[in-house]
Every structure is written in C-alpha cells, then in structure tokens.
Design a protein around this motif. Structure first.
Motif, mmCIF file in Angstrom:
data_model
loop_
_atom_site.group_PDB
_atom_site.id
_atom_site.type_symbol
_atom_site.label_atom_id
_atom_site.label_comp_id
_atom_site.label_asym_id
_atom_site.label_seq_id
_atom_site.Cartn_x
_atom_site.Cartn_y
_atom_site.Cartn_z
ATOM 1 N N THR A 1 -9.544 -9.110 -1.497
ATOM 2 C CA THR A 1 -10.771 -8.238 -1.661
ATOM 3 C C THR A 1 -10.679 -7.421 -2.988
ATOM 4 N N PRO A 2 -11.802 -6.941 -3.627
ATOM 5 C CA PRO A 2 -11.744 -5.903 -4.792
ATOM 6 C C PRO A 2 -10.941 -4.718 -4.451
ATOM 7 N N GLU A 3 -10.932 -4.454 -3.016
ATOM 8 C CA GLU A 3 -10.234 -3.192 -2.722
ATOM 9 C C GLU A 3 -8.847 -3.235 -2.691
ATOM 10 N N GLN A 4 -8.412 -4.409 -2.216
ATOM 11 C CA GLN A 4 -7.147 -4.816 -2.267
ATOM 12 C C GLN A 4 -6.496 -5.044 -3.677
ATOM 13 N N MET A 5 -7.385 -5.531 -4.504
ATOM 14 C CA MET A 5 -6.690 -5.934 -5.784
ATOM 15 C C MET A 5 -6.638 -4.452 -6.697
ATOM 16 N N LYS A 6 -7.462 -3.521 -6.436
ATOM 17 C CA LYS A 6 -7.067 -2.400 -6.993
ATOM 18 C C LYS A 6 -6.012 -1.687 -6.470
ATOM 19 N N MET A 7 -6.001 -1.657 -5.191
ATOM 20 C CA MET A 7 -4.735 -1.225 -4.630
ATOM 21 C C MET A 7 -3.397 -1.730 -5.158
ATOM 22 N N PHE A 8 -3.245 -2.974 -5.388
ATOM 23 C CA PHE A 8 -2.188 -3.666 -5.820
ATOM 24 C C PHE A 8 -1.796 -3.233 -7.455
ATOM 25 N N ARG B 1 0.762 -1.128 0.078
ATOM 26 C CA ARG B 1 -0.024 -0.022 -0.032
ATOM 27 C C ARG B 1 0.961 1.263 -0.021
ATOM 28 N N GLY B 2 0.396 2.219 -0.709
ATOM 29 C CA GLY B 2 1.126 3.444 -1.025
ATOM 30 C C GLY B 2 2.438 3.419 -1.811
ATOM 31 N N ARG B 3 2.897 2.396 -2.363
ATOM 32 C CA ARG B 3 4.005 2.440 -2.983
ATOM 33 C C ARG B 3 3.951 2.742 -4.436
ATOM 34 N N THR B 4 4.809 2.838 -5.246
ATOM 35 C CA THR B 4 5.126 2.968 -6.722
ATOM 36 C C THR B 4 6.256 2.066 -7.076
ATOM 37 N N LEU B 5 5.932 0.877 -7.694
ATOM 38 C CA LEU B 5 6.909 -0.223 -7.920
ATOM 39 C C LEU B 5 7.444 -0.220 -9.468
ATOM 40 N N GLU B 6 8.482 0.403 -9.538
ATOM 41 C CA GLU B 6 9.203 0.450 -10.809
ATOM 42 C C GLU B 6 10.486 -0.438 -10.950
ATOM 43 N N GLU B 7 10.656 -0.642 -12.367
ATOM 44 C CA GLU B 7 11.688 -1.505 -12.702
ATOM 45 C C GLU B 7 11.555 -2.884 -11.921
ATOM 46 N N ALA B 8 10.497 -3.395 -11.940
ATOM 47 C CA ALA B 8 10.479 -4.912 -11.005
ATOM 48 C C ALA B 8 9.313 -5.671 -11.721
ATOM 49 N N PHE B 9 9.601 -6.795 -11.383
ATOM 50 C CA PHE B 9 8.761 -7.827 -11.929
ATOM 51 C C PHE B 9 8.069 -8.347 -10.614
ATOM 52 N N ILE B 10 6.744 -8.083 -10.587
ATOM 53 C CA ILE B 10 5.889 -8.367 -9.275
ATOM 54 C C ILE B 10 4.962 -9.366 -9.374
ATOM 55 N N ILE B 11 4.902 -10.246 -8.492
ATOM 56 C CA ILE B 11 3.907 -11.327 -8.746
ATOM 57 C C ILE B 11 2.985 -11.385 -7.660
ATOM 58 N N LEU B 12 1.741 -11.160 -7.877
ATOM 59 C CA LEU B 12 0.714 -11.435 -6.623
ATOM 60 C C LEU B 12 0.218 -13.214 -6.590
ATOM 61 N N ASP B 13 0.587 -13.902 -5.761
ATOM 62 C CA ASP B 13 0.061 -15.438 -5.656
ATOM 63 C C ASP B 13 -1.207 -15.317 -4.810
ATOM 64 N N SER C 1 -14.572 -11.981 -4.224
ATOM 65 C CA SER C 1 -13.080 -12.147 -4.308
ATOM 66 C C SER C 1 -12.459 -11.109 -5.247
ATOM 67 N N GLY C 2 -11.495 -10.441 -5.086
ATOM 68 C CA GLY C 2 -10.995 -9.466 -5.840
ATOM 69 C C GLY C 2 -10.360 -9.960 -7.348
ATOM 70 N N LEU C 3 -9.996 -11.277 -7.262
ATOM 71 C CA LEU C 3 -9.672 -11.884 -8.637
ATOM 72 C C LEU C 3 -10.808 -12.075 -9.573
ATOM 73 N N LEU C 4 -11.875 -12.575 -8.985
ATOM 74 C CA LEU C 4 -13.118 -12.458 -9.752
ATOM 75 C C LEU C 4 -13.788 -11.175 -10.297
ATOM 76 N N HIS C 5 -13.512 -10.204 -9.560
ATOM 77 C CA HIS C 5 -13.910 -8.798 -9.879
ATOM 78 C C HIS C 5 -13.042 -8.313 -10.978
ATOM 79 N N ALA C 6 -11.706 -8.453 -10.757
ATOM 80 C CA ALA C 6 -10.981 -7.950 -11.769
ATOM 81 C C ALA C 6 -11.008 -8.588 -13.071
#
Length: 338
Positions: A250-257, A232-244, A284-289
């Motif tokens: 939740t939908p709110e968490q998915m939007k944040m990520f 939360r609150g970060r900007t992730l640059e020049e990175a390979f990011i995996i959410l497992d 589920s945030g995954l279904l919502h996305a």
C-alpha cells in the motif's frame, strides 16, 4: 518473422578456428543449432570446425552474423546458452522491419556479475542499463513484467557487493499478500505461513551462493529474509535491501519501507504493476511511489517491457497476449530516469 517470397536456397560453410568452441556454439546434442533451425527456417549442419548453412539469401547473411557473434562471445569467455541464442533470434526478428539495418545480436561486452555459483551477464540492453543504475544509485525502482530479471539481478548485485565488502548484510523482503489464498488457512506457525512468499528470494540466493553459505549467512545475521511488516520501526544501515513484489504494497507500507534507508545502505524496489494482488480499490504503493518520486534526485526508475523477458520464449508471447486482450491502465513504460 514476416513471410518472404519463395527464394532459391543457398549453401555456405562457416569455418571457426577452435573446434572446442564450435562444440559449445552448437550446444549439447546440437540443441542451439536445432533452436535456430526451428525459429529461422534454415538448415545448419556441423562438421569439424565449421557449420554449413542452407537458407534463402535473405536469411543466410543474418544467420552467419548471429553465429559469428555467438562464437566471438565464447572466445571472450562468455557462456552461451539457449537464452542467449533466443535473444539473438529475437533481435533478428525485431530488426527485420528495418531492412537497411545491420542485424545486431546481443551485446556481449557488458561487465559480468560474478558470484560463487554463477557468472551473470545482462541479456538485454535494458538489463545492462539496470545493472549500471544499481551500481550508482542509492534507491532504484525496477518496474516491468515477470521474467525480466528485476529481482534476480538485484540479488546478484547484492551478493556481489557483499562479497566485495561494500555492505555488511543483505536484507530481502516481500509483502505477504495472498494471491487468491488466505495465510490463515496455511498449516504451521507464522514462519511456516510466510515462507512460501519468500521462497523465490531463497531460490535466487541458493543459485548464487549455495545452500551452505546461505545458512551460514543467516546464522551470522549477514542475511535477513523477512516479510515487509518486520521492517517497521527500524533503521537499516550498511545493508543492501531489496523489496520484491512491491506492487502489492500500500502507499503507507511503501512510505514506511523507503524511510528505513540508513547510512551506507542501498534499496532496490522491484514490481510488476500488472499483477497486483491487493484488494479491489486499494491503490498500489509502487504506482503511487512512481508518480510522486519520479523526479527526486538520487532515485532512479528502470522500466522493463516484454522485450526484456529472459525466461522461456513463451513467457514473452503470453505477456503480449494478455496486454492485447485487456490493456491495463496501470501499465507504466518509459526510459531510465534519474
């Protein structure tokens, strides 16, 4: 496989030019041949540079084709193991309902992913599509059952890109959602409480890089493994990011990520929508996305099925049994969509 009427057994000897490759084809203590014998009801006897096949006519052609395909893969430098053999057998089973089709064991022509500890090949056509998608898409969502390689291949791609200098760091994250247990009852400090949730990610990295290299990357901040809340609150640059385990967001968490995506970064979201540990009634945030992002340019969705399971053969049957016993309204299926 479908039962066939009794047929006389035929015997055919299949010769290969390289005895050392025949040894690899047979497996340690002939385990690959025993695997084929058990699953296909044939007899396979290795001797010298060849293998003698005893089987009904309808099986003989298929087994010869499978053995030749696996041998060709060995000639090309591919490693053939029990999973490759199982995939070949399963392909034969799937093709049996189409008697006019030529049996087609696994395609070994795909470009491998090379890491310091392992060389990885896609084991199913969908895995091949998945790796292709990961190379060109900035945001990929991989949805499907356990054992299909969603996270493992994503980690392998992250390692490959990091080694090639394509990204400066790798970030792996999961939501710390309890699967029947409470975090507060686990012993230790916060890090000790969340480590069990992140252990599969550590295991995948250790398998590809080795423990010492993983520790060095952690110390140099080239690798970060953390709960989703830390994003939360970060900007992730020049990175390979995996959410497992994304089905547990939740939908709110998915939007944040998803909105953490910075310049030069790529995101992969992995999850199995049939294994959600969220409280009852929590979407589920995954279904919502998947519902609202499906047609956005630059976002790719890859859907796996039980046919892509590359763990023990029983895993595929277990998944099928659960699906048949209680079909899930949340199960998604489809093709890769961009």
């Amino acid at each position: 496989m479908a039962k066939q009427p009794p047929q006389p057994l035929l015997t055919k000897r299949l010769e290969f030019p390289d005895n050392s490759l025949v040894v690899s084809l047979c497996g340690a203590l002939d385990e690959h041949l025993k695997q084929m014998e058990s699953r296909l009801s044939v007899s396979l006897q290795p001797l010298g540079n060849g293998i003698t096949i005893t089987a009904p006519r309808y099986q003989l052609k298929k087994v010869r084709h499978l053995l030749k395909t696996l041998y060709t893969a060995l000639e090309q430098g591919h490693g053939v193991d029990r999973q490759w053999v199982e995939r070949g057998i399963r392909t034969l089973e799937e093709r049996e309902s189409q008697p006019t089709s030529q049996p087609t064991p696994p395609d070994f022509s795909a470009t491998p992913l090379r890491t310091p500890q392992r060389t990885l090949y896609p084991r199913t056509p969908r895995q091949t599509d998945y790796l292709d998608t990961l190379t060109r898409s900035d945001l990929t969502c991989a949805i499907g059952p356990a054992g299909t390689g969603k996270t493992f291949l994503a980690v392998a791609m992250a390692v490959s890109r990091w080694l090639a200098g394509g990204v400066a760091r790798i970030i792996l994250t999961r939501p710390a959602v309890e699967a029947g247990e409470r975090l507060g009852f686990l012993p230790g400090d916060l890090q000790a409480k969340v480590d069990p949730y992140l252990r599969p990610l550590y295991d995948a990295l250790h398998a590809m890089l080795g423990s010492e290299k993983v520790e060095r990357m952690l110390m140099r901040n080239e690798l970060e493994i953390a709960p989703l809340a830390y994003m939360r609150g970060r900007t992730l640059e020049e990175a390979f990011i995996i959410l497992d385990e994304a089905q547990n967001t939740t939908p709110e968490q998915m939007k944040m990520f998803l909105t953490r995506l910075g310049e030069g970064s790529r995101i992969v979201v992995c999850g199995d929508v049939t294994q959600t540990d969220l409280p009852k009634g929590q979407p589920s945030g995954l279904l919502h996305a998947a519902e609202i992002l499906q047609n956005l340019p630059g976002i790719s969705f890859v859907y796996f099925t039980h046919q892509d399971v590359v763990r023990h053969a029983l895993v595929r049957h277990i998944i099928q049994a659960y699906d048949q016993a209680k079909p899930s309204k949340k199960t998604l299926s489809g093709n890769t969509d961009h």
